[in-house]
Design a protein around this motif. Structure first.
Motif, PDB file in Angstrom:
ATOM      1  N   THR A  52       0.808  -1.222   0.000  1.00  0.00           N
ATOM      2  CA  THR A  52       0.000   0.000   0.000  1.00  0.00           C
ATOM      3  C   THR A  52       0.842   1.273   0.000  1.00  0.00           C
ATOM      4  O   THR A  52       0.299   2.360  -0.129  1.00  0.00           O
ATOM      5  N   THR A  53       2.162   1.145   0.143  1.00  0.00           N
ATOM      6  CA  THR A  53       3.033   2.314   0.142  1.00  0.00           C
ATOM      7  C   THR A  53       3.038   2.986  -1.225  1.00  0.00           C
ATOM      8  O   THR A  53       3.088   2.315  -2.263  1.00  0.00           O
ATOM      9  N   SER A  54       3.003   4.305  -1.213  1.00  0.00           N
ATOM     10  CA  SER A  54       3.073   5.077  -2.451  1.00  0.00           C
ATOM     11  C   SER A  54       4.167   6.125  -2.311  1.00  0.00           C
ATOM     12  O   SER A  54       4.246   6.820  -1.292  1.00  0.00           O
ATOM     13  N   HIS A  55       5.034   6.230  -3.332  1.00  0.00           N
ATOM     14  CA  HIS A  55       6.142   7.185  -3.274  1.00  0.00           C
ATOM     15  C   HIS A  55       6.639   7.406  -4.697  1.00  0.00           C
ATOM     16  O   HIS A  55       6.669   6.462  -5.510  1.00  0.00           O
ATOM     17  N   PRO A  56       7.047   8.631  -5.031  1.00  0.00           N
ATOM     18  CA  PRO A  56       7.533   8.894  -6.389  1.00  0.00           C
ATOM     19  C   PRO A  56       8.725   8.041  -6.801  1.00  0.00           C
ATOM     20  O   PRO A  56       8.926   7.780  -7.992  1.00  0.00           O
ATOM     21  N   ALA A  57       9.536   7.605  -5.824  1.00  0.00           N
ATOM     22  CA  ALA A  57      10.733   6.819  -6.139  1.00  0.00           C
ATOM     23  C   ALA A  57      10.482   5.317  -6.041  1.00  0.00           C
ATOM     24  O   ALA A  57      11.422   4.530  -6.116  1.00  0.00           O
ATOM     25  N   LEU A  58       9.218   4.923  -5.875  1.00  0.00           N
ATOM     26  CA  LEU A  58       8.872   3.507  -5.713  1.00  0.00           C
ATOM     27  C   LEU A  58       8.161   2.981  -6.945  1.00  0.00           C
ATOM     28  O   LEU A  58       7.190   3.575  -7.421  1.00  0.00           O
ATOM     29  N   THR A  59       8.658   1.854  -7.435  1.00  0.00           N
ATOM     30  CA  THR A  59       7.992   1.094  -8.486  1.00  0.00           C
ATOM     31  C   THR A  59       7.625  -0.269  -7.930  1.00  0.00           C
ATOM     32  O   THR A  59       8.414  -0.876  -7.199  1.00  0.00           O
ATOM     33  N   VAL A  60       6.442  -0.734  -8.240  1.00  0.00           N
ATOM     34  CA  VAL A  60       6.000  -2.045  -7.797  1.00  0.00           C
ATOM     35  C   VAL A  60       5.883  -2.954  -9.013  1.00  0.00           C
ATOM     36  O   VAL A  60       5.267  -2.585 -10.019  1.00  0.00           O
ATOM     37  N   THR A  61       6.501  -4.126  -8.925  1.00  0.00           N
ATOM     38  CA  THR A  61       6.442  -5.070 -10.034  1.00  0.00           C
ATOM     39  C   THR A  61       6.204  -6.468  -9.499  1.00  0.00           C
ATOM     40  O   THR A  61       6.465  -6.756  -8.325  1.00  0.00           O
ATOM     41  N   THR A  62       5.704  -7.343 -10.337  1.00  0.00           N
ATOM     42  CA  THR A  62       5.497  -8.723  -9.939  1.00  0.00           C
ATOM     43  C   THR A  62       6.747  -9.538 -10.252  1.00  0.00           C
ATOM     44  O   THR A  62       7.461  -9.270 -11.216  1.00  0.00           O
ATOM     45  N   GLY A  63       7.003 -10.519  -9.434  1.00  0.00           N
ATOM     46  CA  GLY A  63       8.154 -11.377  -9.631  1.00  0.00           C
ATOM     47  C   GLY A  63       8.158 -12.498  -8.619  1.00  0.00           C
ATOM     48  O   GLY A  63       7.445 -12.451  -7.614  1.00  0.00           O
ATOM     49  N   ASP A  64       8.964 -13.506  -8.869  1.00  0.00           N
ATOM     50  CA  ASP A  64       9.037 -14.690  -8.013  1.00  0.00           C
ATOM     51  C   ASP A  64      10.484 -14.917  -7.614  1.00  0.00           C
ATOM     52  O   ASP A  64      11.330 -15.231  -8.457  1.00  0.00           O
ATOM     53  N   VAL A  65      10.775 -14.757  -6.336  1.00  0.00           N
ATOM     54  CA  VAL A  65      12.144 -14.917  -5.854  1.00  0.00           C
ATOM     55  C   VAL A  65      12.644 -16.341  -6.015  1.00  0.00           C
ATOM     56  O   VAL A  65      13.855 -16.594  -5.991  1.00  0.00           O
ATOM     57  N   LEU A  66      11.741 -17.298  -6.199  1.00  0.00           N
ATOM     58  CA  LEU A  66      12.138 -18.697  -6.346  1.00  0.00           C
ATOM     59  C   LEU A  66      12.378 -19.091  -7.803  1.00  0.00           C
ATOM     60  O   LEU A  66      12.668 -20.254  -8.085  1.00  0.00           O
ATOM     61  N   ASP A  67      12.284 -18.141  -8.713  1.00  0.00           N
ATOM     62  CA  ASP A  67      12.479 -18.395 -10.143  1.00  0.00           C
ATOM     63  C   ASP A  67      13.703 -17.608 -10.623  1.00  0.00           C
ATOM     64  O   ASP A  67      13.662 -16.382 -10.715  1.00  0.00           O
ATOM     65  N   PRO A  68      14.820 -18.298 -10.913  1.00  0.00           N
ATOM     66  CA  PRO A  68      16.037 -17.582 -11.315  1.00  0.00           C
ATOM     67  C   PRO A  68      15.847 -16.668 -12.518  1.00  0.00           C
ATOM     68  O   PRO A  68      16.440 -15.585 -12.569  1.00  0.00           O
ATOM     69  N   ALA A  69      15.020 -17.068 -13.480  1.00  0.00           N
ATOM     70  CA  ALA A  69      14.798 -16.227 -14.652  1.00  0.00           C
ATOM     71  C   ALA A  69      14.080 -14.942 -14.264  1.00  0.00           C
ATOM     72  O   ALA A  69      14.385 -13.858 -14.774  1.00  0.00           O
TER      73      ALA A  69
END
Length: 216
Positions: free
Chosen positions: A39-56
């Motif tokens: 829920t954090t919002s900040h001009p220097a923040l980008t939110v993206t989806t990703g999986d830490v368990l997937d090397p690619a």
């Protein structure tokens, strides 16, 4: 200022690392499975989806960044056993594919493997519940993996024996493999000051290729 990819940004430690990095002017990409959970919002923040368990997925997120921070956890003991080691393996594998251009990796570690004044380790204390031992050993196994890696610039940051939300004082002490205790024998750090230490390490690298710990 650094560009940071942060895993675990919604957790107790990760959320404070996020706040600390943003307050200092760093550009942060929070990597989450569900963007609605942040829920954090900040001009220097980008939110993206990703999986830490997937090397690619790790490689795709990390490319072009200065630092990757892993503050992932597994909740309970079995969750940590299923998450911490596999995440460490995936992070290393993903960063390796980027070669010399790979960012640094700073991973949140555990206190269990730290040496105590009696020459033992924190996890040798009597009476520790099984779930806590599982969490400690999950972090210990991940540290063993990192210590076998020479082609990725990693740092593992262990907290004091007790870490919890609290006050940001901006002060702390550091050591490498020895548990830090105060004059009364207590070992503690607030999650806020742990985050200060971690972002300090981003800004002034002093522990590449090693574990260090923080406490009061």
């Amino acid at each position: 200022m650094s560009t940071i990819a942060l895993y675990g940004a919604t957790g107790t430690i990760g959320s404070r690392v996020l706040d600390e990095a943003l307050r200092r002017g760093h550009q942060v990409t929070a990597v989450v499975r569900d963007p609605a959970t942040l829920t954090t919002s900040h001009p220097a923040l980008t939110v993206t989806t990703g999986d830490v368990l997937d090397p690619a997925s790790v490689a795709a997120v990390a490319e072009g960044k200065d630092v990757v921070v892993s503050a992932v956890g597994g909740g309970d003991g079995p969750g940590h056993l299923a998450t911490i080691g596999p995440a460490a393996e995936s992070l290393v594998a993903g960063l390796r594919t980027l070669g010399a251009a790979a960012p640094r990796l700073i991973a949140v570690g555990g206190a269990g493997s730290l040496r105590t004044p009696d020459g033992k380790q924190v996890w040798d204390a009597e009476g520790l519940p099984e779930f806590l031992l599982q969490i400690m050993h999950a972090h210990g196994d991940a540290l063993d993996l990192y210590r076998s890696v020479s082609d990725v610039r990693w740092t593992n940051l262990s907290p004091a024996a007790t870490i919890a939300p609290g006050e940001r004082t901006g002060t702390y002490r550091t050591a490498t493999d020895d548990l830090i205790t105060d004059a009364g024998g207590d070992s503690r750090i607030s999650a806020e000051d742990y985050a200060v230490a971690l972002v300090d390490e981003i800004e002034r690298p002093r522990h590449i290729g090693e574990r260090f710990t923080v406490g009061y």
